[in-house]
Write a protein that holds these residues in place. Structure first.
Motif, PDB file in Angstrom:
ATOM      1  N   ALA A 180       0.810  -1.223   0.000  1.00 27.91           N
ATOM      2  CA  ALA A 180       0.000   0.000   0.000  1.00 27.91           C
ATOM      3  C   ALA A 180       0.843   1.272   0.000  1.00 27.91           C
ATOM      4  CB  ALA A 180      -0.942  -0.006   1.205  1.00 27.91           C
ATOM      5  N   ASN A 181       1.908   1.291   0.784  1.00 26.98           N
ATOM      6  CA  ASN A 181       2.698   2.517   0.928  1.00 26.98           C
ATOM      7  C   ASN A 181       3.561   2.837  -0.286  1.00 26.98           C
ATOM      8  OD1 ASN A 181       1.736   3.167   3.526  1.00 26.98           O
ATOM      9  ND2 ASN A 181       3.185   1.749   4.475  1.00 26.98           N
ATOM     10  N   THR A 182       3.794   1.848  -1.139  1.00 32.56           N
ATOM     11  CA  THR A 182       4.600   2.095  -2.345  1.00 32.56           C
ATOM     12  C   THR A 182       3.771   1.988  -3.621  1.00 32.56           C
ATOM     13  OG1 THR A 182       5.241  -0.261  -2.416  1.00 32.56           O
ATOM     14  CG2 THR A 182       6.735   1.275  -1.267  1.00 32.56           C
ATOM     15  N   THR A 205      -6.057   3.303  -3.409  1.00 26.84           N
ATOM     16  CA  THR A 205      -5.658   4.501  -2.672  1.00 26.84           C
ATOM     17  C   THR A 205      -6.452   5.732  -3.108  1.00 26.84           C
ATOM     18  OG1 THR A 205      -3.878   5.010  -4.250  1.00 26.84           O
ATOM     19  CG2 THR A 205      -3.311   3.603  -2.374  1.00 26.84           C
ATOM     20  N   ASP A 216       1.275   3.751  -5.107  1.00 24.80           N
ATOM     21  CA  ASP A 216       1.118   4.920  -5.983  1.00 24.80           C
ATOM     22  C   ASP A 216       2.408   5.211  -6.753  1.00 24.80           C
ATOM     23  OD1 ASP A 216      -1.520   5.346  -5.360  1.00 24.80           O
ATOM     24  OD2 ASP A 216      -1.126   6.873  -3.841  1.00 24.80           O
ATOM     25  N   GLU A 249      -5.797   9.480   3.750  1.00 34.61           N
ATOM     26  CA  GLU A 249      -4.853  10.572   3.967  1.00 34.61           C
ATOM     27  C   GLU A 249      -4.827  11.518   2.759  1.00 34.61           C
ATOM     28  OE1 GLU A 249      -3.235  11.345   6.795  1.00 34.61           O
ATOM     29  OE2 GLU A 249      -4.490   9.722   7.593  1.00 34.61           O
ATOM     30  N   LYS A 250      -4.917  10.957   1.572  1.00 39.29           N
ATOM     31  CA  LYS A 250      -4.935  11.781   0.362  1.00 39.29           C
ATOM     32  C   LYS A 250      -6.219  12.615   0.282  1.00 39.29           C
ATOM     33  CE  LYS A 250      -3.751   9.297  -3.325  1.00 39.29           C
ATOM     34  NZ  LYS A 250      -3.585   8.081  -4.155  1.00 39.29           N
ATOM     35  N   VAL A 271      -4.225   4.764   3.036  1.00 36.50           N
ATOM     36  CA  VAL A 271      -3.450   5.717   2.230  1.00 36.50           C
ATOM     37  C   VAL A 271      -4.394   6.675   1.511  1.00 36.50           C
ATOM     38  CG1 VAL A 271      -1.854   5.959   0.278  1.00 36.50           C
ATOM     39  CG2 VAL A 271      -1.534   4.100   1.928  1.00 36.50           C
TER      40      VAL A 271
END
Length: 260
Positions: free
Chosen positions: A39-41, A85, A43, A116-117, A113
């Motif tokens: 998830a954190n990478t 995301t 995008d 947060e966006k 994620v």
């Protein structure tokens, strides 16, 4: 011809048998675990590996539903399936006449994620996220004017069930717009894409996301997913009246427009 049709029919759902990690664990659970892990990478990998063309593809989808959204009194209510995301949901909120966008996914990590966006864009009043299984959604019948999905339906455990659920929750005269990665059909792009997807992409996945298995799975799921005319027949089987598709960027991506 009869033998060819038989082969195509039996290949249509091969992507449902492809698992990120193998073994006996249910596909939906493996897909959830896979996307939570990247998830954190996600995008960064998405934009980097597509050279930013994924943004162009989403904009093509937005243009295809703009008129439908404009006609919705008070703004369209949109369901974004496999929202990940939230890239597509955020773009819809910025560019379309919308009342409410509900993004659903089975990966809490991806939606975290996305949340947060959404907060960063100040769109909390428009976009909300919810954990839902697309094959058995909790929404009432005829809930949404528009349903969208980008790069997620090939991960469904049961494609037929998910399409039938889309039909159920879509309002009469509503529209579904789906983006999905696909294999180019013409030389030389077909051969170039095969080299890129099978050799370069897994290597990048290992180097950037530290997760070669996940990106190997993504490549194989593209190979196995039904495309073009075969996909349109599957969609019609779910009860939709009209289906059209357009290949984008030499066939690397396909946009499906579906009417109830």
């Amino acid at each position: 011809m009869r033998d060819l049709n038989y082969i195509e029919y039996n290949q249509m759902y091969q992507q449902e048998k492809i698992l990120p990690f193998g073994g006996e664990e249910q596909k939906s659970k493996q897909v959830t675990r896979m996307f939570d892990s990247i998830a954190n990478t996600y995008d960064m990998m998405n934009h980097f590996t597509s050279l930013g063309v994924d943004k162009y593809w989403r904009n093509k989808l937005i243009k295809s539903i703009a008129q439908q959204a404009q006609q919705a009194e008070g703004g369209a209510e949109i369901l974004d399936i496999a929202t990940g995301t939230g890239d597509l949901a955020i773009l819809e909120a910025k560019k379309l006449n919308v009342k409410k966008i509900t993004g659903i996914d089975i990966s809490e990590g991806m939606m975290a994620v996305g949340n947060e966006k959404v907060k960063k864009e100040g769109l909390q009043d428009v976009i909300s996220f919810s954990r839902e299984d697309a094959t058995k959604m909790s929404f009432p019948d005829n809930s949404f004017d528009i349903i969208t999905s980008s790069f997620g339906i090939r991960n469904f455990e049961n494609l037929d069930a998910a399409l039938q659920e889309m039909n159920r929750v879509l309002r009469p005269d509503g529209v579904v717009a789906i983006l999905e990665l696909s294999d180019p059909v013409s030389f030389p792009m077909k051969q170039l894409f095969e080299i890129y997807s099978h050799l370069v992409l897994p290597t990048l996945g290992t180097a950037i996301a530290r997760n070669k298995k996940s990106y190997n799975y993504l490549v194989h799921s593209i190979d196995a997913f039904p495309q073009g005319e075969v996909m349109t027949e599957i969609v019609k089987k779910a009860g939709f009246k009209k289906v059209s598709f357009k290949r984008l960027t030499f066939g690397i991506c396909t946009l499906y427009i579906i009417s109830k």
